[in-house]
Enzyme design. Structure first.
Site, PDB file in Angstrom:
ATOM      1  N   HIS A 104     -10.311  28.141  58.382  1.00 49.20           N
ATOM      2  CA  HIS A 104     -10.765  27.297  58.891  1.00 49.20           C
ATOM      3  C   HIS A 104     -12.388  27.502  58.918  1.00 49.20           C
ATOM      4  CE1 HIS A 104      -7.102  25.647  60.232  1.00 49.20           C
ATOM      5  NE2 HIS A 104      -7.028  26.797  61.013  1.00 49.20           N
ATOM      6  N   GLU A 122      -8.732  29.077  67.266  1.00 48.29           N
ATOM      7  CA  GLU A 122      -7.646  28.898  67.823  1.00 48.29           C
ATOM      8  C   GLU A 122      -6.885  30.029  68.428  1.00 48.29           C
ATOM      9  OE1 GLU A 122      -6.145  26.952  64.341  1.00 48.29           O
ATOM     10  OE2 GLU A 122      -5.184  28.649  63.584  1.00 48.29           O
ATOM     11  N   HIS A 180      -5.139  32.895  57.481  1.00 46.13           N
ATOM     12  CA  HIS A 180      -4.044  33.088  58.456  1.00 46.13           C
ATOM     13  C   HIS A 180      -3.029  32.203  57.912  1.00 46.13           C
ATOM     14  CE1 HIS A 180      -6.296  29.728  59.792  1.00 46.13           C
ATOM     15  NE2 HIS A 180      -5.044  29.270  60.365  1.00 46.13           N
ATOM     16  N   ARG A 200      -6.814  24.440  52.925  1.00 47.13           N
ATOM     17  CA  ARG A 200      -5.628  25.125  52.272  1.00 47.13           C
ATOM     18  C   ARG A 200      -5.935  26.067  50.858  1.00 47.13           C
ATOM     19  NH1 ARG A 200      -2.888  20.654  51.561  1.00 47.13           N
ATOM     20  NH2 ARG A 200      -2.392  20.379  53.741  1.00 47.13           N
TER      21      ARG A 200
END
Length: 330
Positions: A104, A122, A180, A200
């Site tokens: 991200h 996150e 991740h 992605r």
């Protein structure tokens, strides 16, 4: 007075999902698979609705535009341009299969290259995990951009990824820029910035329900990815603080949110009292057990999987039962 209310989530049928959110929490039974349930979301890609009370059926952003005081004075001050938007997005994730390897962007990168959107850091709280479950957390060692690009393109990237075994009740903070993935067999509660930006990098050459490979964003991902090796993440020191009928521990804190786990057991007490101040709202996510919330002349039954939005400067809430929830604050 500012009263709490249940949120109605938005489901996502990504190809790696399973049925646990339906079977264990009664989530959207029309989607198959059900990969994610966006419990408290003002993001346009998946809006939550108000599930009960006088505003039942109203989209959460619309309610917050009607009642900006629900956000709290601090949140309104810090996010004055984002009327009707929360700084966080809360979701459940059921990974029956491996998620894609992804990364991200930071806030700065997203602001510059993604039309002013937020980046995405996150926190994952592991609700359950299969015996051999793992996550991918960064790279095993530093690597040059061109080497990683070639490994992503020829399918040999897995040898560079750091795989970390996981088990129930662990917590992981995934900062933006960290490569991740969530591995198969993980059931997770995720608290994140209010963003849906994912680059992605690798998807195991999978085919989606339309017979196509899902698109990759390798160059953007390489722009933002930390290509240094990551230390294996350590579990934070967690200290339970006890008060009559309730124990509380801090799971994680960053510039965007704080997350506490609260264990309520009022079998030997009448109730636990709870309320917010005028600075900020809170989100309560029930992760186990069941209980009752009582405020004014209203009684709400709460079950595993339920999500409660508590506006800033709320009425006093009495909590009764034997259950656990995540208390999310901004």
């Amino acid at each position: 007075m500012n009263r709490p209310f249940l949120c109605k989530p938005c489901g996502k049928d990504y190809l790696w999902g399973g049925r646990r959110l339906q079977d264990e929490m009664g989530k959207d039974r029309e989607l198959s698979p059900l990969a994610e349930s966006w419990e408290c979301s003002t993001h346009p890609d998946g809006l939550s609705l108000v599930a009960d009370g006088e505003y039942a059926g109203v989209p959460l952003p619309e309610l917050l535009r009607m009642h900006p005081e629900y956000l709290g004075s601090r949140v309104r001050r810090e996010r004055s341009r984002d009327v009707g938007q929360l700084p966080v997005l809360v979701k459940f994730i059921d990974a029956k299969k491996d998620l894609s390897v992804q990364v991200h962007p930071t806030d700065d990168y997203a602001e510059k290259f993604e039309n002013g959107q937020a980046g995405k850091s996150e926190l994952w709280y592991i609700l359950d995990a299969a015996k051999d479950a793992h996550i991918i957390y960064g790279l095993r060692h530093g690597i040059r951009r061109e080497v990683l690009r070639k490994a992503l393109q020829d399918g040999t990237v897995e040898k560079y990824l750091q795989k970390v075994p996981v088990k129930k009740d662990q917590v992981f903070f995934v900062e933006s820029g960290t490569i991740h993935a969530i591995g198969a067999g993980c059931l997770i509660a995720e608290i994140q910035e209010n963003s849906n930006l994912t680059y992605r990098l690798y998807d195991y050459d999978r085919i989606d329900k339309d017979g196509k490979k899902r698109p990759l964003q390798i160059e953007k991902g390489l722009d933002v990815a930390n290509l240094e090796g990551e230390r294996e993440p350590r579990q934070p020191i967690r200290v339970l603080n006890y008060t009559p009928g309730c124990a509380k521990e801090l799971l994680g804190r960053c510039r965007y949110f704080e997350v506490y786990r609260m264990l309520v057991n009022t079998e030997k007490r009448q109730a636990v009292c709870y309320r917010t101040d005028e600075l900020s709202f809170r989100v309560l996510l029930c992760i186990d057990g069941c209980g009752i919330l009582t405020f004014e002349n209203t009684v709400r039954e709460i079950y595993k999987g339920d999500c409660i939005f508590v506006p800033a400067d709320s009425v006093k809430i009495r909590i009764h039962g034997k259950f656990q929830f995540l208390d999310i604050r901004c």
